[in-house]
Write a protein that holds these residues in place. Structure first.
Motif, PDB file in Angstrom:
ATOM      1  N   SER A 134      54.934  52.087  47.896  1.00 24.09           N
ATOM      2  CA  SER A 134      55.579  50.798  47.642  1.00 24.09           C
ATOM      3  C   SER A 134      54.555  49.677  47.594  1.00 24.09           C
ATOM      4  O   SER A 134      54.568  48.838  46.682  1.00 24.09           O
ATOM      5  CB  SER A 134      56.614  50.518  48.738  1.00 24.09           C
ATOM      6  OG  SER A 134      57.136  49.211  48.619  1.00 24.09           O
ATOM      7  N   ARG A 135      53.638  49.648  48.566  1.00 28.67           N
ATOM      8  CA  ARG A 135      52.603  48.607  48.570  1.00 28.67           C
ATOM      9  C   ARG A 135      51.728  48.707  47.336  1.00 28.67           C
ATOM     10  O   ARG A 135      51.368  47.698  46.718  1.00 28.67           O
ATOM     11  CB  ARG A 135      51.739  48.711  49.833  1.00 28.67           C
ATOM     12  CG  ARG A 135      52.447  48.404  51.127  1.00 28.67           C
ATOM     13  CD  ARG A 135      51.457  48.097  52.246  1.00 28.67           C
ATOM     14  NE  ARG A 135      50.461  49.146  52.415  1.00 28.67           N
ATOM     15  CZ  ARG A 135      50.571  50.153  53.266  1.00 28.67           C
ATOM     16  NH1 ARG A 135      51.673  50.292  53.994  1.00 28.67           N
ATOM     17  NH2 ARG A 135      49.603  51.045  53.379  1.00 28.67           N
ATOM     18  N   ARG A 136      51.371  49.927  46.977  1.00 24.84           N
ATOM     19  CA  ARG A 136      50.498  50.174  45.828  1.00 24.84           C
ATOM     20  C   ARG A 136      51.147  49.671  44.539  1.00 24.84           C
ATOM     21  O   ARG A 136      50.537  48.944  43.747  1.00 24.84           O
ATOM     22  CB  ARG A 136      50.231  51.671  45.750  1.00 24.84           C
ATOM     23  CG  ARG A 136      49.247  52.130  44.725  1.00 24.84           C
ATOM     24  CD  ARG A 136      49.158  53.654  44.781  1.00 24.84           C
ATOM     25  NE  ARG A 136      48.695  54.133  46.077  1.00 24.84           N
ATOM     26  CZ  ARG A 136      49.029  55.293  46.613  1.00 24.84           C
ATOM     27  NH1 ARG A 136      49.847  56.113  45.983  1.00 24.84           N
ATOM     28  NH2 ARG A 136      48.536  55.652  47.785  1.00 24.84           N
ATOM     29  N   LEU A 141      52.652  45.187  40.300  1.00 23.10           N
ATOM     30  CA  LEU A 141      53.714  44.407  39.674  1.00 23.10           C
ATOM     31  C   LEU A 141      53.531  42.911  39.888  1.00 23.10           C
ATOM     32  O   LEU A 141      53.925  42.099  39.049  1.00 23.10           O
ATOM     33  CB  LEU A 141      55.076  44.850  40.223  1.00 23.10           C
ATOM     34  CG  LEU A 141      55.512  46.286  39.907  1.00 23.10           C
ATOM     35  CD1 LEU A 141      56.839  46.586  40.595  1.00 23.10           C
ATOM     36  CD2 LEU A 141      55.627  46.506  38.402  1.00 23.10           C
ATOM     37  N   LEU A 142      52.933  42.535  41.016  1.00 28.66           N
ATOM     38  CA  LEU A 142      52.792  41.115  41.343  1.00 28.66           C
ATOM     39  C   LEU A 142      51.583  40.462  40.687  1.00 28.66           C
ATOM     40  O   LEU A 142      51.618  39.276  40.339  1.00 28.66           O
ATOM     41  CB  LEU A 142      52.694  40.945  42.863  1.00 28.66           C
ATOM     42  CG  LEU A 142      53.963  41.194  43.673  1.00 28.66           C
ATOM     43  CD1 LEU A 142      53.676  41.048  45.163  1.00 28.66           C
ATOM     44  CD2 LEU A 142      55.071  40.230  43.264  1.00 28.66           C
ATOM     45  N   ALA A 143      50.503  41.186  40.529  1.00 29.76           N
ATOM     46  CA  ALA A 143      49.266  40.603  40.011  1.00 29.76           C
ATOM     47  C   ALA A 143      49.319  40.476  38.493  1.00 29.76           C
ATOM     48  O   ALA A 143      49.949  41.297  37.813  1.00 29.76           O
ATOM     49  CB  ALA A 143      48.071  41.456  40.415  1.00 29.76           C
ATOM     50  N   PRO A 144      48.678  39.461  37.919  1.00 30.47           N
ATOM     51  CA  PRO A 144      48.607  39.366  36.453  1.00 30.47           C
ATOM     52  C   PRO A 144      47.908  40.587  35.871  1.00 30.47           C
ATOM     53  O   PRO A 144      46.895  41.041  36.399  1.00 30.47           O
ATOM     54  CB  PRO A 144      47.771  38.087  36.227  1.00 30.47           C
ATOM     55  CG  PRO A 144      47.829  37.334  37.509  1.00 30.47           C
ATOM     56  CD  PRO A 144      47.970  38.351  38.589  1.00 30.47           C
ATOM     57  N   ASP A 154      43.867  51.856  51.171  1.00 28.95           N
ATOM     58  CA  ASP A 154      45.099  52.076  51.922  1.00 28.95           C
ATOM     59  C   ASP A 154      46.216  51.184  51.383  1.00 28.95           C
ATOM     60  O   ASP A 154      47.017  50.627  52.138  1.00 28.95           O
ATOM     61  CB  ASP A 154      44.889  51.841  53.419  1.00 28.95           C
ATOM     62  CG  ASP A 154      44.448  53.115  54.132  1.00 28.95           C
ATOM     63  OD1 ASP A 154      44.664  54.221  53.580  1.00 28.95           O
ATOM     64  OD2 ASP A 154      43.894  53.013  55.234  1.00 28.95           O
ATOM     65  N   SER A 155      46.221  51.024  50.057  1.00 28.80           N
ATOM     66  CA  SER A 155      47.247  50.271  49.325  1.00 28.80           C
ATOM     67  C   SER A 155      47.222  48.779  49.628  1.00 28.80           C
ATOM     68  O   SER A 155      48.185  48.072  49.333  1.00 28.80           O
ATOM     69  CB  SER A 155      48.646  50.841  49.607  1.00 28.80           C
ATOM     70  OG  SER A 155      48.704  52.201  49.243  1.00 28.80           O
ATOM     71  N   ARG A 156      46.111  48.289  50.174  1.00 30.33           N
ATOM     72  CA  ARG A 156      45.989  46.855  50.444  1.00 30.33           C
ATOM     73  C   ARG A 156      44.837  46.272  49.629  1.00 30.33           C
ATOM     74  O   ARG A 156      43.841  46.933  49.381  1.00 30.33           O
ATOM     75  CB  ARG A 156      45.765  46.621  51.938  1.00 30.33           C
ATOM     76  CG  ARG A 156      47.010  46.930  52.773  1.00 30.33           C
ATOM     77  CD  ARG A 156      46.784  46.627  54.248  1.00 30.33           C
ATOM     78  NE  ARG A 156      48.039  46.659  54.983  1.00 30.33           N
ATOM     79  CZ  ARG A 156      48.597  47.744  55.475  1.00 30.33           C
ATOM     80  NH1 ARG A 156      48.002  48.921  55.307  1.00 30.33           N
ATOM     81  NH2 ARG A 156      49.738  47.693  56.144  1.00 30.33           N
ATOM     82  N   PRO A 157      44.976  45.003  49.226  1.00 32.04           N
ATOM     83  CA  PRO A 157      43.959  44.395  48.360  1.00 32.04           C
ATOM     84  C   PRO A 157      42.588  44.309  49.019  1.00 32.04           C
ATOM     85  O   PRO A 157      42.468  43.977  50.197  1.00 32.04           O
ATOM     86  CB  PRO A 157      44.523  42.992  48.096  1.00 32.04           C
ATOM     87  CG  PRO A 157      45.989  43.099  48.362  1.00 32.04           C
ATOM     88  CD  PRO A 157      46.115  44.101  49.466  1.00 32.04           C
ATOM     89  N   VAL A 158      41.557  44.599  48.240  1.00 28.87           N
ATOM     90  CA  VAL A 158      40.168  44.380  48.638  1.00 28.87           C
ATOM     91  C   VAL A 158      39.431  43.899  47.402  1.00 28.87           C
ATOM     92  O   VAL A 158      39.947  43.920  46.286  1.00 28.87           O
ATOM     93  CB  VAL A 158      39.498  45.663  49.192  1.00 28.87           C
ATOM     94  CG1 VAL A 158      40.099  46.061  50.526  1.00 28.87           C
ATOM     95  CG2 VAL A 158      39.622  46.810  48.202  1.00 28.87           C
ATOM     96  N   GLY A 159      38.183  43.470  47.595  1.00 27.52           N
ATOM     97  CA  GLY A 159      37.381  43.029  46.454  1.00 27.52           C
ATOM     98  C   GLY A 159      38.024  41.861  45.716  1.00 27.52           C
ATOM     99  O   GLY A 159      38.598  40.955  46.326  1.00 27.52           O
ATOM    100  N   LEU A 164      43.825  37.451  44.250  1.00 26.96           N
ATOM    101  CA  LEU A 164      45.133  37.462  43.600  1.00 26.96           C
ATOM    102  C   LEU A 164      46.285  37.657  44.571  1.00 26.96           C
ATOM    103  O   LEU A 164      47.369  37.101  44.374  1.00 26.96           O
ATOM    104  CB  LEU A 164      45.183  38.599  42.561  1.00 26.96           C
ATOM    105  CG  LEU A 164      44.013  38.686  41.587  1.00 26.96           C
ATOM    106  CD1 LEU A 164      44.043  40.025  40.857  1.00 26.96           C
ATOM    107  CD2 LEU A 164      44.054  37.543  40.597  1.00 26.96           C
ATOM    108  N   LEU A 165      46.045  38.442  45.622  1.00 26.02           N
ATOM    109  CA  LEU A 165      47.101  38.817  46.557  1.00 26.02           C
ATOM    110  C   LEU A 165      46.581  38.704  47.980  1.00 26.02           C
ATOM    111  O   LEU A 165      45.390  38.897  48.232  1.00 26.02           O
ATOM    112  CB  LEU A 165      47.557  40.259  46.303  1.00 26.02           C
ATOM    113  CG  LEU A 165      48.087  40.578  44.894  1.00 26.02           C
ATOM    114  CD1 LEU A 165      48.270  42.085  44.747  1.00 26.02           C
ATOM    115  CD2 LEU A 165      49.397  39.853  44.627  1.00 26.02           C
ATOM    116  N   PRO A 166      47.452  38.396  48.943  1.00 22.62           N
ATOM    117  CA  PRO A 166      47.002  38.317  50.342  1.00 22.62           C
ATOM    118  C   PRO A 166      46.631  39.688  50.876  1.00 22.62           C
ATOM    119  O   PRO A 166      47.164  40.718  50.443  1.00 22.62           O
ATOM    120  CB  PRO A 166      48.239  37.748  51.067  1.00 22.62           C
ATOM    121  CG  PRO A 166      49.407  38.118  50.200  1.00 22.62           C
ATOM    122  CD  PRO A 166      48.886  38.079  48.788  1.00 22.62           C
ATOM    123  N   ALA A 167      45.732  39.692  51.831  1.00 22.75           N
ATOM    124  CA  ALA A 167      45.269  40.957  52.393  1.00 22.75           C
ATOM    125  C   ALA A 167      46.392  41.709  53.087  1.00 22.75           C
ATOM    126  O   ALA A 167      46.473  42.939  53.019  1.00 22.75           O
ATOM    127  CB  ALA A 167      44.123  40.698  53.371  1.00 22.75           C
TER     128      ALA A 167
END
Length: 377
Positions: A134-136, A141-144, A154-159, A164-167
């Motif tokens: 779901s996180r992945r 879906l949320l990011a341009p 681990d399905s969380r934003p890095v780099g 674009l998205l909160p950690a």
């Protein structure tokens, strides 16, 4: 095959496909054999005969739904250090071109793989899919789209994805199939999984991964290092490469591996910058000439991070590990091309070019860009 490589460097690989309709709804499927998390997106595990994750995605859709989609760009890549008896896995997610009504009508799902399918809103999908997936998917879906591919751990934003998205954004509460109206529920006797969890993981093929760093000086010269010669198919021919090395897949993420390798090989404490390239090198099962230099029998995925600019002070402090490296050199692009193997130079050139454009890493196979945005000619 053993469930984990003896040195902890082997990792599972998979590819999934994001299908959306004109209203932005997402296609999800029901897995008849998964009693714990039956809702998923189409896709599945890499096989050694697949030349790339893109081919894995195409094959899986043909097998699951009975048609061949047209894939768009890579949406994101996620490295998950799975726990609770699972294994580390790297997952590619692709956008698909919108399906026509005729294609949807032609779905011929394999009942052993797909027990039903439906379209969900992004919110519904967030609740229906298992938490990590779901996180992945929600991140993509949320990011341009033009900002992709996303880099996830681990399905969380890095780099660059952190721009674009909160950690640690909110995680939708998991509801499973009850959040998927229209998805045919499991009725009657459900089939048993084809094998137990441990047996499944023990039989799945794995890939190797490396994390490398692209450093350049003020004149645009690339930092290369030469490996200590070893006995092998190449003999004792000097082998030049970007700094970096193998990811310890059972205990670290690619970014952590790049940080560690930079420290061990160069003696520098450097935080890796943006992920510039993802280079998939197929093994001999997919391409007999895929890697004649080493005779690799499985695929290799190379992460290339931006190491940034090197200074005179950094170079003065550079210390090579004598048991691994014998030489370093700052090379103009023309010289680097002569020292590196063909795929290694192509990967380096692609990483240099990726520095100059917005968005995430470029998707490569043996150093060459793939997908709808690849260079032509």
């Amino acid at each position: 095959m053993e469930s984990v490589g003896v040195d902890g460097r082997e990792v599972l690989a998979a590819a999934g496909v994001l299908f959306q309709d004109a209203a932005g709804h997402l296609l999800v499927v029901r897995l008849p054999y998964d009693r714990k998390h039956p809702v998923a997106i189409p896709g599945g595990g890499w096989e050694p005969e697949d030349r790339s994750p893109r081919e894995t995605a195409l094959r899986e859709i043909r097998e699951e739904l009975g048609f061949t989609p047209r894939l768009g760009p890579l949406a994101g890549v996620d490295w998950a250090l799975l726990r609770d008896g699972d294994r580390p896995i790297v997952v590619y997610l692709y956008w698909a071109e919108p399906l026509t009504a005729e294609q949807v009508a032609a779905f011929r799902p394999d009942p052993a793989e797909v027990g039903g399918w439906t379209w969900l809103t992004a919110e519904q999908a967030g609740h229906a899919l298992p938490p990590r997936l779901s996180r992945r998917v929600t991140a993509c879906l949320l990011a341009p789209r033009e900002a992709g591919p996303l880099e996830l751990e681990d399905s969380r934003p890095v780099g660059h994805t952190l721009d674009l998205l909160p950690a640690d954004g909110p995680v939708p509460e998991y509801a499973g199939p009850t959040a998927a109206p229209g998805l045919t529920p499991t009725v009657g006797e459900r089939p048993d999984p084809p094998m137990d969890r441990e047996t499944y993981y023990a039989t799945r093929p794995r890939i190797r991964t490396k994390a490398r760093a692209l450093f350049t000086d003020a004149d645009g010269r690339v930092l290369l290092v030469r490996l200590r010669p070893w006995d092998g198919p190449r003999g004792l021919v000097p082998h030049w490469t970007l700094p970096g090395g193998g990811v310890e897949a059972d205990r670290e993420m690619p970014r952590a591996a790049a940080r560690r390798e930079i420290r061990e090989e160069l003696g520098w404490e450097v935080e890796p910058g943006p992920l510039l390239a993802l280079d998939w090198q197929p093994g001999t099962a997919a391409d007999l000439e895929a890697d004649p230099a080493t005779g690799r029998d499985t695929a290799l995925l190379v992460y290339v991070f931006d190491g940034g600019a090197v200074t005179e002070r950094m170079l003065d402090s550079l210390v090579l590990p004598e048991d691994e490296l014998v030489e370093w050199r700052l090379c103009a692009p023309d010289e680097a091309r002569t020292l590196l193997t063909g795929p290694s130079w192509d990967r380096t050139a692609a990483a240099l070019a990726a520095r100059e454009r917005p968005g995430g890493p470029v998707e490569l196979v043996r150093g060459r860009a793939v997908g709808p945005d690849r260079p032509r000619g």
